[in-house]
Design a protein around this motif. Structure first.
Motif, PDB file in Angstrom:
ATOM      1  N   SER A 137       0.844  -1.197   0.000  1.00  0.00           N
ATOM      2  CA  SER A 137       0.000   0.000   0.000  1.00  0.00           C
ATOM      3  C   SER A 137       0.877   1.244   0.000  1.00  0.00           C
ATOM      4  O   SER A 137       2.020   1.221   0.448  1.00  0.00           O
ATOM      5  N   MET A 138       0.319   2.329  -0.545  1.00  0.00           N
ATOM      6  CA  MET A 138       0.921   3.663  -0.467  1.00  0.00           C
ATOM      7  C   MET A 138      -0.066   4.564   0.264  1.00  0.00           C
ATOM      8  O   MET A 138      -1.258   4.538  -0.041  1.00  0.00           O
ATOM      9  N   THR A 139       0.452   5.339   1.189  1.00  0.00           N
ATOM     10  CA  THR A 139      -0.394   6.317   1.873  1.00  0.00           C
ATOM     11  C   THR A 139       0.185   7.700   1.624  1.00  0.00           C
ATOM     12  O   THR A 139       1.324   7.982   1.997  1.00  0.00           O
ATOM     13  N   ILE A 140      -0.589   8.548   0.955  1.00  0.00           N
ATOM     14  CA  ILE A 140      -0.134   9.889   0.592  1.00  0.00           C
ATOM     15  C   ILE A 140      -1.055  10.906   1.255  1.00  0.00           C
ATOM     16  O   ILE A 140      -2.256  10.942   0.984  1.00  0.00           O
ATOM     17  N   ASP A 141      -0.469  11.681   2.145  1.00  0.00           N
ATOM     18  CA  ASP A 141      -1.241  12.694   2.888  1.00  0.00           C
ATOM     19  C   ASP A 141      -2.500  12.107   3.500  1.00  0.00           C
ATOM     20  O   ASP A 141      -3.587  12.669   3.405  1.00  0.00           O
ATOM     21  N   GLY A 142      -2.359  10.938   4.098  1.00  0.00           N
ATOM     22  CA  GLY A 142      -3.473  10.325   4.806  1.00  0.00           C
ATOM     23  C   GLY A 142      -4.397   9.487   3.961  1.00  0.00           C
ATOM     24  O   GLY A 142      -5.280   8.800   4.487  1.00  0.00           O
ATOM     25  N   VAL A 143      -4.231   9.485   2.631  1.00  0.00           N
ATOM     26  CA  VAL A 143      -5.081   8.680   1.745  1.00  0.00           C
ATOM     27  C   VAL A 143      -4.298   7.432   1.336  1.00  0.00           C
ATOM     28  O   VAL A 143      -3.178   7.521   0.822  1.00  0.00           O
ATOM     29  N   THR A 144      -4.869   6.254   1.573  1.00  0.00           N
ATOM     30  CA  THR A 144      -4.191   4.992   1.289  1.00  0.00           C
ATOM     31  C   THR A 144      -4.622   4.431  -0.052  1.00  0.00           C
ATOM     32  O   THR A 144      -5.822   4.365  -0.371  1.00  0.00           O
ATOM     33  N   TYR A 145      -3.639   4.004  -0.841  1.00  0.00           N
ATOM     34  CA  TYR A 145      -3.865   3.368  -2.144  1.00  0.00           C
ATOM     35  C   TYR A 145      -3.371   1.926  -2.032  1.00  0.00           C
ATOM     36  O   TYR A 145      -2.166   1.662  -2.104  1.00  0.00           O
ATOM     37  N   PRO A 146      -4.290   0.965  -1.834  1.00  0.00           N
ATOM     38  CA  PRO A 146      -3.864  -0.418  -1.598  1.00  0.00           C
ATOM     39  C   PRO A 146      -3.632  -1.182  -2.902  1.00  0.00           C
ATOM     40  O   PRO A 146      -4.178  -0.832  -3.957  1.00  0.00           O
ATOM     41  N   GLY A 147      -2.833  -2.224  -2.804  1.00  0.00           N
ATOM     42  CA  GLY A 147      -2.690  -3.160  -3.918  1.00  0.00           C
ATOM     43  C   GLY A 147      -3.696  -4.283  -3.757  1.00  0.00           C
ATOM     44  O   GLY A 147      -4.017  -4.681  -2.636  1.00  0.00           O
ATOM     45  N   THR A 148      -4.230  -4.770  -4.855  1.00  0.00           N
ATOM     46  CA  THR A 148      -5.187  -5.878  -4.803  1.00  0.00           C
ATOM     47  C   THR A 148      -4.648  -7.037  -5.636  1.00  0.00           C
ATOM     48  O   THR A 148      -4.102  -6.835  -6.717  1.00  0.00           O
TER      49      THR A 148
END
Length: 831
Positions: A72-83
């Motif tokens: 996962s990447m978390t940028i400024d509090g927003v998480t972008y997960p891998g699926t």
């Protein structure tokens, strides 16, 4: 396990911790190992200190035996997960993204033991990003120890750098060590390690000053391997553990008498083995002969065009026989083609005859070790026929170990044949330590302690058992079996092991109490979830994939389905699944994909990663950091490692033009390329696209001329001229020259101590109305050419310096323009 680093290009600022505006303020590798099963989390945190957006690259090396389970990447509090999705589903999603001009983060092979996971993202000024990658693996026991390997390469000073490993072993830990290839005397004091009872702990947490290469340096000393090794107490031959309806059985008896062994070495002496191949083979065999015990029996089979034997039968390793064997090995030389089938069949026949005539001990362990660097092209050359004949001849009596030397071999063929005969395949890398690699493999199988090992459990109490029958148990290794309990009311589980020992048949019995072993769940600091269930799933998937390698038809489909279902259920990135990573780019989400590389699916090239050959619609071939290339509509890429950057430019010339790419008057190496165009100019194109339709390489000192087109390859050495097509698979070595043709893919040319070249074939649909097949050129080790080298590519082979000035918005708002000063020229460039 292995870890990687977070990186980005650019100059260092005055602040030691900031590179190109980016500060990596934290990097932590956290590992929890429970009953040999490692759960690893890598977390990197960065902040953009610049006043404009910047790119950050997360680059991680992890073991080839590991499965990624989360990202996962978390940028400024927003998480972008891998699926994690089925590979075909993920591929369609990725191809859709690529068709929209978006890029991918890939996992690819990066070394002998590692593969690389890479993803990048642009973050705004003052923004923070956190990358988190999780992967799991079952640690293998070799030479009496379990090993975790952590690749440390942060590339800059980090305010908070930390490695933490917590180990929990119900059997108790008997020894624990930790060391690093980069560790100085001062840094050795930073490694903290301790163990007591069932728990072990290792930490490494250097301060910024301890990371420096010198007192006032801003460069990092942390660059290399950090290794943790340990073993467990062995009061019993094995250990049986049960947690939440799943069990695992570790079996590694000690203090057993050594089995006499019968070893037949089947060695490729074809012409392609000349040079370093045969030299390192001789060196390895001589070292192996020094370690052979007197009660062992040995023989050597050599195959070129013909098959030669050292002796007609296996001989006992007496001092006199070993002396004669060493003399024989020293005299081994190369000749002829590759009669692989003849060599293997002779070796099998020799072992079988030895047992039938009682010329070897009845209680002895037999193995066949074959080393080859090429593909069968003499005698029986059909691979399916060879596999069928070998399997029929061995009949499950002896394991076959195939060592694949170099990159010209059909690794899939060798692996399938080994797995069918209870062995395995291993790639030997053609480098200065090739002999050590061969010796290391031999040492793994040099001490069989048991044969015909069978681990049995109550049939009415268990299901979904992993492999439980093994041909050999080797000293210093471990057999692992896992399964699922079907009887929920079971109070205890019994395992019975039977095997053949050196002196007599042996029996072992293990028992586990369900409630007692479940107490491990109380060790919350050390364990992670249902670790035995995940261990079972990991082991089951690995074994299903091995079975799938040798299966055909409906059986292969069923194995694929089963392995895929488990991969998706337990969220493992395996060869059947992919991880799709959605990343934010310029106010829109873009897809990247991570695949699990498979050994042998793509041809590996010396000094590089594996080269995809006609996937140019998706991505450029992964090239090592030191390279130059020209490909596509002549698009030149010049790597500038000291800048951690690259210069790219195009050449617009008419069809038929011959370009002087490289000309070195000192080494006598010259490379030219002739342009071809599209079949016609498309209606919306201002000029006709051009590509390389012919490449010529000349080495005057070697009297070599090579001419390559998309149709054929012409090699002239002296007065001898040979013509090949792209349908051929060829490995040719002679007098400091190596030519490898990988069918329909690429050609590798290495010239002794000089530079190496890779010519990639790009094929398109034959009936395409516009495009036609073309070539790409990649130059490796270009620093080996002289400083007098010139040409469109050659002029950049030695020190290049440039400065980037006046970065400003370009015509495309997504691609800033700048002024570059290079070679006393001032040019406008686009990022």
């Amino acid at each position: 396990m292995e870890d990687g680093f977070l990186s980005h290009g650019g100059k260092r600022s005055a602040d030691d911790l900031i590179v190109n505006g980016i500060e990596i303020y934290s990097m932590k590798i956290d590992s929890k190992v429970t009953s040999r099963f490692a759960h690893n989390v890598i977390t990197s945190r960065a902040v953009n200190r610049a006043n404009v957006s910047k790119e950050v690259v997360f680059d991680v090396d992890l073991p080839k035996t590991a499965f990624i389970t989360n990202f996962s990447m978390t940028i400024d509090g927003v998480t972008y997960p891998g699926t994690i999705k089925e590979k075909e589903v993920a591929k369609k999603q990725y191809e859709k993204a690529v068709s929209q001009g978006q890029t991918a983060g890939l996992v690819r092979a990066s070394g002998r033991k590692t593969e690389k996971f890479t993803v990048s993202v642009n973050i705004a000024a003052a923004s923070k990003v956190t990358f988190e990658l999780t992967y799991e693996e079952l640690l293998k026991r070799n030479f009496g120890k379990y090993e975790m390997l952590i690749k440390v390469k942060p590339k800059q000073l980090i305010n908070h750098f930390e490695i933490q490993a917590n180990i929990f072993e119900p059997q108790g830990i008997s020894e624990l060590e930790a060391q690093g290839s980069f560790i100085t005397n001062d840094l050795s004091q930073v490694i903290k390690k301790s163990f007591s009872g069932k728990k072990g702990h290792v930490s490494f947490k250097p301060t910024i000053d301890q990371q420096r290469t010198c007192a006032n340096c801003s460069t990092s000393l942390l660059d290399g391997d950090f290794t943790i090794k340990y073993d467990v107490k062995r009061d019993r031959p094995g250990d049986l553990q049960i947690v939440n309806g799943y069990f695992v059985h570790f079996f590694a008896p000690t203090n057993l008498p050594n089995f006499p062994k019968n070893v037949v070495f089947v060695i490729d002496i074809s012409g392609s083995m000349s040079g370093i191949g045969i030299q390192q083979t001789r060196e390895a065999l001589l070292k192996i002969l020094e370690d052979v015990r007197e009660d062992d029996y040995i023989n050597f089979i050599l195959f070129g065009s013909d098959v030669h034997v050292w002796k007609d039968t296996l001989l006992k390793a007496t001092a006199e026989n070993l002396k004669e064997a060493k003399d024989f090995v020293r005299a081994i030389n190369t000749q002829g083609m590759t009669n692989l089938h003849g060599g293997l069949m002779k070796g099998i026949e020799m072992l079988t005859t030895a047992f039938e005539t009682n010329s070897v001990p009845k209680r002895s362990a037999s193995i066949i070790i074959m080393l080859t660097d090429g593909q069968p092209n003499e005698g029986v050359s059909d691979r399916q026929e060879i596999q069928m004949n070998v399997k029929k001849a061995i009949q499950g009596r002896y394991p076959l170990y195939n060592l694949a030397f170099g990159y010209g071999v059909d690794y899939n063929f060798l692996e399938k044949m080994a797995l069918e005969n209870k062995g395995l395949a291993r790639r030997i890398y053609p480098q200065s330590d090739s002999a050590i690699q061969m010796e290391g493999f031999y040492e793994e199988v040099a001490n069989p302690m048991l044969t015909e090992v069978e681990l049995n459990y109550p049939e009415n109490a268990i299901s979904d058992l992993t492999q439980n029958i093994f041909k050999h148990y080797y000293d210093g290794s471990e057999i692992v079996v896992a399964g699922r309990l079907t009887d929920n009311d079971l109070d205890s589980l019994t395992a019975d092991v039977k095997a053949q020992g050196a002196e007599n048949d042996v029996m072992f019995s293990e028992q586990a109490d369900v409630e007692e072993t479940a107490k491990a769940l109380q060790e919350q600091e050390y364990i992670f979830g249902d670790y035995i269930e995940r261990l079972w799933a990991y082991l089951t998937i690995q074994q299903l994939l091995d079975k799938r390698t040798v299966a055909q038809g409906e059986e292969k489909e069923n194995l694929t389905t089963e392995a895929l279902e488990l991969s998706l259920k337990y969220k493992f990135v395996t060869p059947l699944t992919s991880m799709v990573v959605t990343k934010p780019e310029d106010n829109e989400d873009k897809a990247a994909i991570a695949d699990k590389p498979v050994e042998g699916t793509a041809r590996a090239v010396p000094g590089t990663q594996s080269y995809p050959t006609h996937s140019y619609l998706y991505s450029r071939p992964p090239i090592p950091s030191l390279y130059t290339s020209v490909d596509g509509d002549p698009h030149f890429i010049i790597s500038v490692p000291q800048k951690e950057d690259a210069i790219c430019f195009n050449i617009n010339e008419e069809t038929g033009a011959v370009l002087n790419l490289i000309n070195d008057p000192v080494t006598g190496i010259r490379v030219n390329g002739q342009l071809i165009g599209d079949k016609r100019v498309s209606s919306d194109a201002k000029i006709q696209n051009t590509y390389f339709g012919k490449l010529g390489i000349e080495n005057k000192k070697l009297e070599l001329k090579l001419e390559v087109t998309p149709e054929k390859i012409t090699l002239q050495k002296g007065r001898k001229k040979t013509v090949f097509t792209w349908l051929d698979t060829v490995t040719l070595r002679q007098e400091g020259l190596t030519v490898i043709i990988n069918r329909k893919k690429n050609l590798v040319l290495s010239m002794g101590d000089g530079a190496s070249f890779v010519i990639v074939l790009h094929q398109v649909w034959k009936k395409h109305p516009l495009h036609q097949d073309f070539l790409g050129l990649y130059t490796l080790d270009s620093h080996k050419l002289s400083e007098r080298t010139h040409g469109l590519l050659g002029q950049f082979f030695h020190h290049i310096d440039f400065n980037i000035l006046e970065i400003h918005p370009g015509s495309d708002p997504k691609k800033p323009d700048a002024t570059i000063v290079i070679k006393n020229n001032k040019l406008t460039v686009t990022r």
